[in-house]
Design a protein around this motif. Structure first.
Motif, PDB file in Angstrom:
ATOM      1  N   LEU A  66     133.515  -9.661  54.686  1.00 16.71           N
ATOM      2  CA  LEU A  66     134.011  -8.637  53.772  1.00 16.71           C
ATOM      3  C   LEU A  66     134.209  -9.297  52.413  1.00 16.71           C
ATOM      4  CD1 LEU A  66     135.130  -5.657  53.517  1.00 16.71           C
ATOM      5  CD2 LEU A  66     137.396  -6.718  53.664  1.00 16.71           C
ATOM      6  N   GLU A  67     133.600  -8.719  51.387  1.00 14.75           N
ATOM      7  CA  GLU A  67     133.715  -9.265  50.042  1.00 14.75           C
ATOM      8  C   GLU A  67     134.354  -8.246  49.107  1.00 14.75           C
ATOM      9  OE1 GLU A  67     129.951 -10.584  48.549  1.00 14.75           O
ATOM     10  OE2 GLU A  67     129.403 -11.587  50.410  1.00 14.75           O
ATOM     11  N   LYS A  68     135.213  -8.731  48.247  1.00 14.16           N
ATOM     12  CA  LYS A  68     135.750  -7.892  47.184  1.00 14.16           C
ATOM     13  C   LYS A  68     134.594  -7.499  46.269  1.00 14.16           C
ATOM     14  CE  LYS A  68     139.096  -6.139  44.574  1.00 14.16           C
ATOM     15  NZ  LYS A  68     139.917  -5.009  45.037  1.00 14.16           N
ATOM     16  N   MET A  69     134.448  -6.218  45.982  1.00 15.51           N
ATOM     17  CA  MET A  69     133.356  -5.775  45.123  1.00 15.51           C
ATOM     18  C   MET A  69     133.682  -6.073  43.660  1.00 15.51           C
ATOM     19  SD  MET A  69     131.460  -2.052  45.081  1.00 15.51           S
ATOM     20  CE  MET A  69     131.319  -2.014  46.858  1.00 15.51           C
ATOM     21  N   ILE A  70     132.771  -6.762  43.009  1.00 16.65           N
ATOM     22  CA  ILE A  70     132.974  -7.134  41.609  1.00 16.65           C
ATOM     23  C   ILE A  70     132.297  -6.101  40.717  1.00 16.65           C
ATOM     24  CG2 ILE A  70     132.480  -8.877  39.842  1.00 16.65           C
ATOM     25  CD1 ILE A  70     132.501 -10.951  42.135  1.00 16.65           C
ATOM     26  N   PRO A  71     133.043  -5.443  39.832  1.00 19.80           N
ATOM     27  CA  PRO A  71     132.431  -4.472  38.907  1.00 19.80           C
ATOM     28  C   PRO A  71     131.716  -5.209  37.771  1.00 19.80           C
ATOM     29  CG  PRO A  71     134.782  -4.617  38.489  1.00 19.80           C
ATOM     30  CD  PRO A  71     134.508  -5.529  39.654  1.00 19.80           C
ATOM     31  N   PHE A  72     130.570  -5.807  38.117  1.00 17.56           N
ATOM     32  CA  PHE A  72     129.865  -6.677  37.171  1.00 17.56           C
ATOM     33  C   PHE A  72     129.103  -5.887  36.117  1.00 17.56           C
ATOM     34  CE2 PHE A  72     127.194  -6.022  40.918  1.00 17.56           C
ATOM     35  CZ  PHE A  72     125.988  -5.626  40.367  1.00 17.56           C
ATOM     36  N   GLN A  73     128.911  -6.541  34.958  1.00 15.10           N
ATOM     37  CA  GLN A  73     128.087  -5.937  33.905  1.00 15.10           C
ATOM     38  C   GLN A  73     126.609  -6.307  34.070  1.00 15.10           C
ATOM     39  OE1 GLN A  73     130.949  -7.879  32.512  1.00 15.10           O
ATOM     40  NE2 GLN A  73     132.258  -6.077  32.462  1.00 15.10           N
ATOM     41  N   LYS A  74     126.358  -7.487  34.620  1.00 14.46           N
ATOM     42  CA  LYS A  74     124.975  -7.951  34.818  1.00 14.46           C
ATOM     43  C   LYS A  74     124.859  -8.665  36.154  1.00 14.46           C
ATOM     44  CE  LYS A  74     123.477  -7.352  30.395  1.00 14.46           C
ATOM     45  NZ  LYS A  74     122.384  -6.467  30.009  1.00 14.46           N
ATOM     46  N   GLU A  75     123.696  -8.502  36.784  1.00 10.91           N
ATOM     47  CA  GLU A  75     123.331  -9.394  37.887  1.00 10.91           C
ATOM     48  C   GLU A  75     122.155 -10.222  37.403  1.00 10.91           C
ATOM     49  OE1 GLU A  75     121.010  -9.381  42.059  1.00 10.91           O
ATOM     50  OE2 GLU A  75     122.686  -7.965  41.994  1.00 10.91           O
ATOM     51  N   VAL A  76     122.257 -11.522  37.561  1.00  5.40           N
ATOM     52  CA  VAL A  76     121.198 -12.409  37.085  1.00  5.40           C
ATOM     53  C   VAL A  76     120.823 -13.393  38.190  1.00  5.40           C
ATOM     54  CG1 VAL A  76     121.980 -12.239  34.680  1.00  5.40           C
ATOM     55  CG2 VAL A  76     122.795 -14.123  36.120  1.00  5.40           C
ATOM     56  N   ILE A 124     116.765 -17.840  32.941  1.00  2.56           N
ATOM     57  CA  ILE A 124     117.572 -16.875  33.697  1.00  2.56           C
ATOM     58  C   ILE A 124     116.950 -15.488  33.631  1.00  2.56           C
ATOM     59  CG2 ILE A 124     119.898 -15.964  34.054  1.00  2.56           C
ATOM     60  CD1 ILE A 124     119.677 -19.054  34.122  1.00  2.56           C
ATOM     61  N   GLY A 125     116.888 -14.810  34.773  1.00  2.00           N
ATOM     62  CA  GLY A 125     116.369 -13.443  34.830  1.00  2.00           C
ATOM     63  C   GLY A 125     117.493 -12.443  35.040  1.00  2.00           C
ATOM     64  N   GLU A 126     117.399 -11.307  34.382  1.00  2.00           N
ATOM     65  CA  GLU A 126     118.358 -10.214  34.566  1.00  2.00           C
ATOM     66  C   GLU A 126     117.762  -9.220  35.554  1.00  2.00           C
ATOM     67  OE1 GLU A 126     120.100  -6.437  31.960  1.00  2.00           O
ATOM     68  OE2 GLU A 126     119.368  -8.216  30.914  1.00  2.00           O
ATOM     69  N   ASN A 127     118.486  -8.934  36.616  1.00  2.00           N
ATOM     70  CA  ASN A 127     117.941  -8.136  37.714  1.00  2.00           C
ATOM     71  C   ASN A 127     118.470  -6.706  37.727  1.00  2.00           C
ATOM     72  OD1 ASN A 127     116.550 -10.412  38.638  1.00  2.00           O
ATOM     73  ND2 ASN A 127     118.293 -11.081  39.861  1.00  2.00           N
ATOM     74  N   ILE A 128     117.553  -5.760  37.906  1.00  4.24           N
ATOM     75  CA  ILE A 128     117.888  -4.345  38.047  1.00  4.24           C
ATOM     76  C   ILE A 128     117.437  -3.900  39.436  1.00  4.24           C
ATOM     77  CG2 ILE A 128     117.662  -2.030  37.055  1.00  4.24           C
ATOM     78  CD1 ILE A 128     118.757  -4.054  35.040  1.00  4.24           C
ATOM     79  N   ALA A 163     117.132 -13.011  30.139  1.00 10.54           N
ATOM     80  CA  ALA A 163     118.229 -12.096  30.455  1.00 10.54           C
ATOM     81  C   ALA A 163     119.003 -11.785  29.185  1.00 10.54           C
ATOM     82  CB  ALA A 163     119.145 -12.737  31.491  1.00 10.54           C
ATOM     83  N   ARG A 164     119.493 -10.558  29.099  1.00 15.97           N
ATOM     84  CA  ARG A 164     120.234 -10.136  27.908  1.00 15.97           C
ATOM     85  C   ARG A 164     121.700 -10.569  28.030  1.00 15.97           C
ATOM     86  NH1 ARG A 164     118.203  -4.019  28.285  1.00 15.97           N
ATOM     87  NH2 ARG A 164     118.686  -4.549  30.450  1.00 15.97           N
ATOM     88  N   ILE A 165     121.873 -11.889  27.926  1.00 18.02           N
ATOM     89  CA  ILE A 165     123.190 -12.524  27.992  1.00 18.02           C
ATOM     90  C   ILE A 165     123.278 -13.553  26.871  1.00 18.02           C
ATOM     91  CG2 ILE A 165     123.506 -12.181  30.484  1.00 18.02           C
ATOM     92  CD1 ILE A 165     122.456 -14.995  30.948  1.00 18.02           C
ATOM     93  N   SER A 166     124.462 -14.037  26.591  1.00 16.01           N
ATOM     94  CA  SER A 166     124.625 -15.020  25.515  1.00 16.01           C
ATOM     95  C   SER A 166     124.010 -16.359  25.908  1.00 16.01           C
ATOM     96  CB  SER A 166     126.110 -15.214  25.192  1.00 16.01           C
ATOM     97  OG  SER A 166     126.765 -15.890  26.265  1.00 16.01           O
ATOM     98  N   GLU A 210     121.513 -16.079  42.993  1.00 21.94           N
ATOM     99  CA  GLU A 210     121.918 -14.850  42.315  1.00 21.94           C
ATOM    100  C   GLU A 210     123.391 -14.928  41.909  1.00 21.94           C
ATOM    101  OE1 GLU A 210     121.122 -11.649  44.982  1.00 21.94           O
ATOM    102  OE2 GLU A 210     118.959 -11.975  44.992  1.00 21.94           O
ATOM    103  N   TYR A 211     123.684 -14.375  40.727  1.00 20.30           N
ATOM    104  CA  TYR A 211     125.053 -14.385  40.201  1.00 20.30           C
ATOM    105  C   TYR A 211     125.424 -13.006  39.661  1.00 20.30           C
ATOM    106  CZ  TYR A 211     124.255 -19.491  39.839  1.00 20.30           C
ATOM    107  OH  TYR A 211     123.957 -20.814  40.090  1.00 20.30           O
ATOM    108  N   PHE A 212     126.722 -12.740  39.637  1.00 21.04           N
ATOM    109  CA  PHE A 212     127.271 -11.583  38.936  1.00 21.04           C
ATOM    110  C   PHE A 212     127.979 -12.083  37.675  1.00 21.04           C
ATOM    111  CE2 PHE A 212     127.909  -9.816  43.435  1.00 21.04           C
ATOM    112  CZ  PHE A 212     126.704  -9.130  43.410  1.00 21.04           C
ATOM    113  N   ILE A 213     127.875 -11.312  36.598  1.00 21.25           N
ATOM    114  CA  ILE A 213     128.613 -11.634  35.374  1.00 21.25           C
ATOM    115  C   ILE A 213     129.569 -10.483  35.078  1.00 21.25           C
ATOM    116  CG2 ILE A 213     128.463 -12.145  32.899  1.00 21.25           C
ATOM    117  CD1 ILE A 213     125.602 -13.133  33.403  1.00 21.25           C
ATOM    118  N   LYS A 214     130.848 -10.824  34.989  1.00 20.03           N
ATOM    119  CA  LYS A 214     131.887  -9.838  34.663  1.00 20.03           C
ATOM    120  C   LYS A 214     132.799 -10.434  33.591  1.00 20.03           C
ATOM    121  CE  LYS A 214     135.816  -7.264  36.558  1.00 20.03           C
ATOM    122  NZ  LYS A 214     136.848  -7.878  35.695  1.00 20.03           N
TER     123      LYS A 214
END
Length: 363
Positions: free
Chosen positions: A177-187, A204-208, A221-224, A251-255
Motif C-alpha cells: 500500500l502506497e500513499k498516493m502522491i499528487p505529483f505534477q510530473k512523472e519522469v 530525462i523523459g517526461e511521461n504521459i 522533460a519540461r522540468i528545471s 521512474e520518479y514523481f515530482i511534487k
C-alpha cells in the motif's frame, strides 16, 4: 571490423528485438531464448531457442551459443540465473537487480535504505492489514501486487472506503500500500553502468500515461535544469550504491520540486525508446557496450523528441500513416494486434517541442 561476439538474451519480445538490431550494427551475434514460437525478437536474432526459462535443455543450448548473457524483462526466474552461473556463463548483471525489481517492497526498502525518497508504504496481506495500513497512511492511496503487475495491472486506487471492495485478492500474493502522491510530473531516467564501472545517464523523459499505460515520452522533460541534474545524480547513486550493472530504467514523481522514487526495471525501458532516433547512441547500443566491457561514450541529445507508443487498437491508423520528415516509425512485428498491447512506437524529432507534442496528440 570488430571481433564477433555472441550475446544470449533471456526473453524474445520487442526489447530483445531492438537489442538484436543494435547487435547487428556492432557485429555481434545474438541468440534469444523464449517459449513463444511467435516472439517478435526472432525477426532480428540470429537464433531463437523455443524453450521455457527453466528448461535445462534450452538453457544448455543457449550456453553453447553465447559468450555473454543478458535479459530483456525483469521476471526471469532467479533459478535460471543460478543455473547459468553454475554453467560458468558470463552474466554481468547477475540476479541482484532481478531480485530487487521483482518485489515492490524489496525494491522500495533498498532505495530508501540508501537515502532515496519514496512515497510512504506498508506491506499488506489481506483486508484486515489493509484497513490498519490505511489508518496509518490515509487516503488517497494505491494498492499494488508486490510482483507481476505491469501497465496498470494488479493495481487499485483507493480514494475512499468503498474502493476496498473492488480489490481482487489472491491468497498467494503479497501487496504493497502506497500513499498516493499528487505529483505534477512523472519522469524517467535510463542509466547504464558498464562492467568497467563507467556510468552514463540518458536525458530525462517526461511521461504521459493513458489507462495506466505509457502513451508518450517528451524529451527533454519540461522540468528545471536543477531538478534534471538532481534526478540524474540520484539515478547514478542508485546503480552505484545498490551495485547494479547493465541498464536500469527508473521512474520518479515530482511534487513541488521534491523527487520521489517510483519504480525501476533492470532492462531497456519503454520511455527510453526515443534514444533510437534522438541520441548519438541508443539505450540498446549502450546496454550492449556496458555488459561487454567497452568504454561508455558521452551521451548527447541530438534533437528534441516525442516518443508515442503504438497500441493494438491503432492498427487502422498505422495503415494510413503518411511518413514525414523527422518522423521515425518502429513496428515490432508482433503476430496479433490486441487492444492495450504495445505494437510499436513513433519518434517525432525536431526543434519545436510543443509542435511535436501536437503531432503525437493528433496521431
Amino acid at each position: 571490423m570488430k571481433k564477433s561476439r555472441r550475446v544470449g538474451i533471456l526473453g524474445g519480445g520487442q526489447l530483445a528485438k531492438m537489442i538484436c538490431d543494435s547487435a547487428k550494427k556492432m557485429n555481434y551475434k545474438t541468440t534469444i531464448l523464449d517459449p513463444n514460437i511467435e516472439s517478435c525478437g526472432k525477426l532480428s536474432a540470429n537464433k531463437h531457442i523455443i524453450a521455457d526459462y527453466n528448461d535445462i535443455k534450452g538453457l544448455n543450448i543457449l550456453c553453447e551459443n553465447a559468450d555473454i548473457i543478458t535479459y530483456e524483462f525483469e521476471n526471469v526466474p532467479s533459478e535460471t540465473i543460478d543455473y547459468l552461473e553454475k554453467m560458468r556463463k558470463d552474466i554481468p548483471q547477475g540476479k541482484k537487480p532481478l531480485h530487487l525489481s521483482q518485489h515492490r517492497i524489496r525494491e522500495k526498502e533498498a532505495v530508501k535504505k540508501i537515502g532515496v525518497k519514496t512515497a510512504e508504504f506498508r506491506k499488506v496481506q489481506n483486508i484486515d492489514s489493509l484497513k490498519k495500513a490505511l489508518i496509518e497512511i490515509g487516503y488517497p492511496a494505491i494498492l499494488k501486487t508486490c510482483s507481476g503487475g505491469y501497465d496498470g495491472k494488479g493495481q487499485w486506487k483507493l480514494l475512499d472506503e468503498k474502493n476496498i471492495f473492488e480489490i481482487k485478492w489472491s491468497d498467494n500474493q503479497e501487496y504493497i500500500l502506497e500513499k498516493m502522491i499528487p505529483f505534477q510530473k512523472e519522469v524517467s531516467c535510463m542509466v547504464i553502468r558498464g562492467t568497467t564501472g563507467d556510468i552514463v545517464a540518458f536525458p530525462i523523459g517526461e511521461n504521459i500515461h493513458k489507462n495506466g499505460i505509457l502513451n508518450m515520452t517528451i524529451v527533454p522533460a519540461r522540468i528545471s535544469k536543477e531538478i534534471a541534474k538532481e534526478i540524474e545524480s540520484i539515478s547514478k547513486k542508485i546503480v552505484k550504491d545498490l551495485d547494479i550493472y547493465g541498464p536500469l530504467g527508473i521512474e520518479y514523481f515530482i511534487k513541488d520540486n521534491e523527487i520521489y522514487f517510483n519504480e525501476m526495471a533492470p532492462r531497456p525501458h519503454n520511455s527510453a525508446h526515443y534514444t533510437m532516433d534522438a541520441c548519438n547512441y541508443s539505450q540498446f547500443d549502450i546496454h550492449l557496450m556496458g555488459i561487454l566491457g567497452e568504454k561508455l561514450p558521452e551521451i548527447k541529445l541530438l534533437t528534441k523528441v516525442v516518443m508515442l507508443n503504438i497500441m493494438g487498437e491503432d492498427q487502422e491508423k498505422v495503415k494510413k500513416i503518411k511518413k514525414e520528415h523527422n518522423m521515425n516509425v518502429h513496428i515490432y512485428g508482433k503476430s496479433e494486434w490486441k487492444k492495450d498491447r504495445k505494437m510499436g512506437h513513433i519518434n517525432y524529432c525536431g526543434e519545436n517541442l510543443e509542435e511535436l507534442i501536437l503531432k503525437a496528440d493528433s496521431f
